[in-house]
Design a protein around this motif. Structure first.
Motif, PDB file in Angstrom:
ATOM      1  N   LEU A  44       0.834  -1.198   0.000  1.00 34.91           N
ATOM      2  CA  LEU A  44       0.000   0.000   0.000  1.00 34.91           C
ATOM      3  C   LEU A  44       0.875   1.258   0.000  1.00 34.91           C
ATOM      4  O   LEU A  44       0.613   2.216  -0.737  1.00 34.91           O
ATOM      5  CB  LEU A  44      -0.916  -0.002   1.224  1.00 34.91           C
ATOM      6  N   THR A  45       1.926   1.235   0.823  1.00 34.27           N
ATOM      7  CA  THR A  45       2.852   2.366   0.874  1.00 34.27           C
ATOM      8  C   THR A  45       3.487   2.612  -0.487  1.00 34.27           C
ATOM      9  O   THR A  45       3.599   3.756  -0.949  1.00 34.27           O
ATOM     10  CB  THR A  45       3.959   2.107   1.921  1.00 34.27           C
ATOM     11  N   ASP A  46       3.889   1.533  -1.146  1.00 31.29           N
ATOM     12  CA  ASP A  46       4.513   1.672  -2.460  1.00 31.29           C
ATOM     13  C   ASP A  46       3.525   2.255  -3.473  1.00 31.29           C
ATOM     14  O   ASP A  46       3.894   3.085  -4.305  1.00 31.29           O
ATOM     15  CB  ASP A  46       5.017   0.310  -2.942  1.00 31.29           C
ATOM     16  N   SER A  47       2.252   1.836  -3.406  1.00 27.14           N
ATOM     17  CA  SER A  47       1.249   2.374  -4.323  1.00 27.14           C
ATOM     18  C   SER A  47       0.997   3.856  -4.061  1.00 27.14           C
ATOM     19  O   SER A  47       0.780   4.639  -4.994  1.00 27.14           O
ATOM     20  CB  SER A  47      -0.065   1.595  -4.196  1.00 27.14           C
ATOM     21  N   LEU A  48       1.020   4.259  -2.786  1.00 26.02           N
ATOM     22  CA  LEU A  48       0.882   5.684  -2.463  1.00 26.02           C
ATOM     23  C   LEU A  48       2.058   6.470  -3.031  1.00 26.02           C
ATOM     24  O   LEU A  48       1.895   7.589  -3.537  1.00 26.02           O
ATOM     25  CB  LEU A  48       0.789   5.883  -0.943  1.00 26.02           C
ATOM     26  N   MET A  49       3.265   5.869  -2.946  1.00 28.86           N
ATOM     27  CA  MET A  49       4.434   6.502  -3.544  1.00 28.86           C
ATOM     28  C   MET A  49       4.282   6.573  -5.063  1.00 28.86           C
ATOM     29  O   MET A  49       4.660   7.560  -5.698  1.00 28.86           O
ATOM     30  CB  MET A  49       5.704   5.718  -3.200  1.00 28.86           C
ATOM     31  N   ASP A  50       3.725   5.503  -5.631  1.00 31.02           N
ATOM     32  CA  ASP A  50       3.536   5.444  -7.086  1.00 31.02           C
ATOM     33  C   ASP A  50       2.672   6.593  -7.583  1.00 31.02           C
ATOM     34  O   ASP A  50       3.024   7.283  -8.544  1.00 31.02           O
ATOM     35  CB  ASP A  50       2.884   4.118  -7.495  1.00 31.02           C
ATOM     36  N   ILE A  51       1.507   6.780  -6.937  1.00 30.41           N
ATOM     37  CA  ILE A  51       0.580   7.796  -7.429  1.00 30.41           C
ATOM     38  C   ILE A  51       1.144   9.194  -7.204  1.00 30.41           C
ATOM     39  O   ILE A  51       0.944  10.111  -8.018  1.00 30.41           O
ATOM     40  CB  ILE A  51      -0.817   7.645  -6.772  1.00 30.41           C
ATOM     41  N   THR A  52       1.893   9.364  -6.101  1.00 36.26           N
ATOM     42  CA  THR A  52       2.537  10.663  -5.855  1.00 36.26           C
ATOM     43  C   THR A  52       3.620  10.926  -6.891  1.00 36.26           C
ATOM     44  O   THR A  52       3.699  12.014  -7.481  1.00 36.26           O
ATOM     45  CB  THR A  52       3.149  10.704  -4.444  1.00 36.26           C
ATOM     46  N   ALA A  53       4.456   9.905  -7.122  1.00 36.72           N
ATOM     47  CA  ALA A  53       5.547  10.062  -8.087  1.00 36.72           C
ATOM     48  C   ALA A  53       5.017  10.269  -9.493  1.00 36.72           C
ATOM     49  O   ALA A  53       5.538  11.106 -10.244  1.00 36.72           O
ATOM     50  CB  ALA A  53       6.451   8.828  -8.035  1.00 36.72           C
ATOM     51  N   SER A  54       3.980   9.521  -9.863  1.00 35.68           N
ATOM     52  CA  SER A  54       3.417   9.661 -11.210  1.00 35.68           C
ATOM     53  C   SER A  54       2.793  11.035 -11.402  1.00 35.68           C
ATOM     54  O   SER A  54       2.963  11.661 -12.453  1.00 35.68           O
ATOM     55  CB  SER A  54       2.371   8.571 -11.465  1.00 35.68           C
ATOM     56  N   ALA A  55       2.067  11.501 -10.389  1.00 36.27           N
ATOM     57  CA  ALA A  55       1.446  12.831 -10.492  1.00 36.27           C
ATOM     58  C   ALA A  55       2.514  13.911 -10.633  1.00 36.27           C
ATOM     59  O   ALA A  55       2.413  14.806 -11.488  1.00 36.27           O
ATOM     60  CB  ALA A  55       0.578  13.094  -9.260  1.00 36.27           C
ATOM     61  N   ALA A  83      12.391  17.566  -9.295  1.00 35.35           N
ATOM     62  CA  ALA A  83      11.271  16.764  -8.793  1.00 35.35           C
ATOM     63  C   ALA A  83      11.749  15.383  -8.366  1.00 35.35           C
ATOM     64  O   ALA A  83      11.260  14.821  -7.380  1.00 35.35           O
ATOM     65  CB  ALA A  83      10.198  16.635  -9.869  1.00 35.35           C
ATOM     66  N   GLY A  84      12.715  14.828  -9.088  1.00 35.92           N
ATOM     67  CA  GLY A  84      13.253  13.508  -8.749  1.00 35.92           C
ATOM     68  C   GLY A  84      13.887  13.484  -7.370  1.00 35.92           C
ATOM     69  O   GLY A  84      13.730  12.517  -6.613  1.00 35.92           O
ATOM     70  N   LEU A  85      14.616  14.539  -7.022  1.00 30.74           N
ATOM     71  CA  LEU A  85      15.225  14.598  -5.690  1.00 30.74           C
ATOM     72  C   LEU A  85      14.155  14.642  -4.597  1.00 30.74           C
ATOM     73  O   LEU A  85      14.295  13.992  -3.551  1.00 30.74           O
ATOM     74  CB  LEU A  85      16.123  15.838  -5.591  1.00 30.74           C
ATOM     75  N   GLY A  86      13.080  15.391  -4.836  1.00 31.77           N
ATOM     76  CA  GLY A  86      11.988  15.435  -3.860  1.00 31.77           C
ATOM     77  C   GLY A  86      11.324  14.081  -3.709  1.00 31.77           C
ATOM     78  O   GLY A  86      11.029  13.642  -2.586  1.00 31.77           O
ATOM     79  N   GLN A  87      11.099  13.396  -4.835  1.00 30.69           N
ATOM     80  CA  GLN A  87      10.498  12.057  -4.786  1.00 30.69           C
ATOM     81  C   GLN A  87      11.399  11.088  -4.033  1.00 30.69           C
ATOM     82  O   GLN A  87      10.928  10.259  -3.238  1.00 30.69           O
ATOM     83  CB  GLN A  87      10.268  11.546  -6.208  1.00 30.69           C
ATOM     84  N   ALA A  88      12.698  11.174  -4.279  1.00 29.09           N
ATOM     85  CA  ALA A  88      13.650  10.254  -3.629  1.00 29.09           C
ATOM     86  C   ALA A  88      13.605  10.411  -2.110  1.00 29.09           C
ATOM     87  O   ALA A  88      13.599   9.421  -1.367  1.00 29.09           O
ATOM     88  CB  ALA A  88      15.062  10.510  -4.151  1.00 29.09           C
ATOM     89  N   ALA A  89      13.557  11.664  -1.632  1.00 29.51           N
ATOM     90  CA  ALA A  89      13.504  11.898  -0.186  1.00 29.51           C
ATOM     91  C   ALA A  89      12.200  11.357   0.408  1.00 29.51           C
ATOM     92  O   ALA A  89      12.195  10.744   1.484  1.00 29.51           O
ATOM     93  CB  ALA A  89      13.635  13.398   0.099  1.00 29.51           C
ATOM     94  N   PHE A  90      11.102  11.560  -0.297  1.00 30.23           N
ATOM     95  CA  PHE A  90       9.791  11.094   0.167  1.00 30.23           C
ATOM     96  C   PHE A  90       9.748   9.572   0.240  1.00 30.23           C
ATOM     97  O   PHE A  90       9.285   8.979   1.225  1.00 30.23           O
ATOM     98  CB  PHE A  90       8.724  11.633  -0.795  1.00 30.23           C
ATOM     99  N   LEU A 192      13.999   1.836  -0.557  1.00 33.60           N
ATOM    100  CA  LEU A 192      15.233   2.589  -0.301  1.00 33.60           C
ATOM    101  C   LEU A 192      16.181   2.516  -1.497  1.00 33.60           C
ATOM    102  O   LEU A 192      16.824   3.508  -1.863  1.00 33.60           O
ATOM    103  CB  LEU A 192      15.920   2.052   0.961  1.00 33.60           C
ATOM    104  N   TYR A 193      16.258   1.336  -2.116  1.00 34.86           N
ATOM    105  CA  TYR A 193      17.116   1.196  -3.302  1.00 34.86           C
ATOM    106  C   TYR A 193      16.632   2.098  -4.431  1.00 34.86           C
ATOM    107  O   TYR A 193      17.429   2.777  -5.093  1.00 34.86           O
ATOM    108  CB  TYR A 193      17.139  -0.267  -3.767  1.00 34.86           C
ATOM    109  N   ASN A 194      15.305   2.110  -4.655  1.00 34.39           N
ATOM    110  CA  ASN A 194      14.750   2.948  -5.721  1.00 34.39           C
ATOM    111  C   ASN A 194      14.951   4.430  -5.438  1.00 34.39           C
ATOM    112  O   ASN A 194      15.214   5.209  -6.354  1.00 34.39           O
ATOM    113  CB  ASN A 194      13.262   2.648  -5.916  1.00 34.39           C
ATOM    114  N   SER A 195      14.826   4.816  -4.161  1.00 33.33           N
ATOM    115  CA  SER A 195      15.032   6.227  -3.822  1.00 33.33           C
ATOM    116  C   SER A 195      16.473   6.642  -4.097  1.00 33.33           C
ATOM    117  O   SER A 195      16.733   7.743  -4.602  1.00 33.33           O
ATOM    118  CB  SER A 195      14.675   6.488  -2.350  1.00 33.33           C
TER     119      SER A 195
END
Length: 303
Positions: A44-55, A83-90, A192-195
């Motif tokens: 679920l956490t990964d999917s929340l990250m997915d929709i945030t990252a995709s948006a 934007a990528g750096l912000g996504q990585a931190a999140f 963590l690896y993806n970030s």
């Protein structure tokens, strides 16, 4: 590709991705609340990250595609890296929280409730992810969008993630209670690896890292293949968003007319653009061959 056609395909990918991921989030949230599965929480956490990252990715993509203006003469491509750096931190923060939750469950294992619900939700998530990957693959074929390519790679990894959650629930159902928190920790490691990977790629763009060596070698070989070019030096490359920036010096015959030297540079630019078939900003300086050789000899003597 026509700008309107490009926007159509990018918007299609955006809408389909948002719909599918929203459905997955709703289903996974229901399954996690009903079963208490730590690995389902990870999914679920990964999917929340997915929709945030995709948006963020698609919003930034539209901004990055804006043409150069008086304040941004090189375009807006680096917005994707910011934007990528912000996504990585999140994503990294979410991965750490999930890891702590998984470790706590290792010491205090919990019997999962409604585990079959988690199985069906995982199968549903795999089906939704397959739809997303299929649509993104079609869009990439039409647009060659770097942002969508990155998003597609991430969702292909999610197929493995959802399969791992499915296995964890089945193992926990058969009595292996530690399987659930172990897989949750594994999901945290995946996040963590993806970030880290996103942060590294974003930093490379912001720090103007050179293009891959094989691309630079191809650029130099193309320039040298022109009949009027006797050598190439001071080649500099970088990438900002979808645009590749290239600078180089061409060594030309001393007595070559200025108008011919201009046409030679234009022909080299056209040859490089035809080979790479992407948006490029190429700046070429023409040097007399004798002056280039003299400068090379001075450089060698100083070394």
């Amino acid at each position: 590709m026509h700008q309107r056609s490009y926007e159509f395909w990018v918007k299609t990918a955006s809408v389909v991705t948002m719909i599918m991921v929203s459905l997955m989030i709703g289903a996974k949230c229901w399954a996690w609340l009903a079963s208490g599965s730590a690995s389902m929480l990870g999914s679920l956490t990964d999917s929340l990250m997915d929709i945030t990252a995709s948006a963020m990715s698609f919003m930034v993509l539209f901004y990055a595609l804006r043409p150069a203006d008086d304040d941004h003469r090189f375009g807006h491509g680096k917005a994707e890296a910011l934007a990528g750096l912000g996504q990585a931190a999140f994503i990294a923060g979410s991965g750490c929280l999930l890891a702590f939750h998984g470790i706590e469950r290792l010491f205090n294992p919990v019997v999962l409730n409604h585990s079959m619900l988690g199985v069906w939700v995982s199968l549903f998530a795999i089906a939704c992810t397959l739809v997303v990957v299929y649509v993104q693959t079609k869009v990439i074929r039409h647009t060659e969008s770097i942002a969508i390519k990155a998003d597609s790679v991430h969702y292909k990894g999610d197929l493995i993630l959802n399969a791992a959650v499915l296995i964890a629930i089945l193992l926990a159902q058969s009595g292996m209670l530690y399987a659930d928190p172990i897989f949750a920790i594994g999901v945290a490691g995946y996040l963590l690896y993806n970030s880290w990977d996103i942060a590294r790629q974003s930093a490379d763009h912001l720090m103007d890292k050179e293009l891959p060596e094989e691309e630079k070698a191809s650029i130099i070989a193309i320039a040298n293949s022109h009949n009027d070019v006797f050598g190439v030096h001071d080649v500099r490359t970088r990438q900002g968003g979808k645009i590749k920036f290239i600078q180089m010096h061409l060594e030309l015959e001393d007595q070559l007319p200025l108008i011919r030297a201009h046409y030679v540079a234009d022909e080299v630019v056209a040859m490089i653009q035809q080979e790479f078939n992407c948006e490029m900003d190429i700046l070429i300086h023409q040097d007399p061959m004798s002056l280039s050789q003299t400068n090379a000899q001075l450089s060698e003597s100083q070394n």
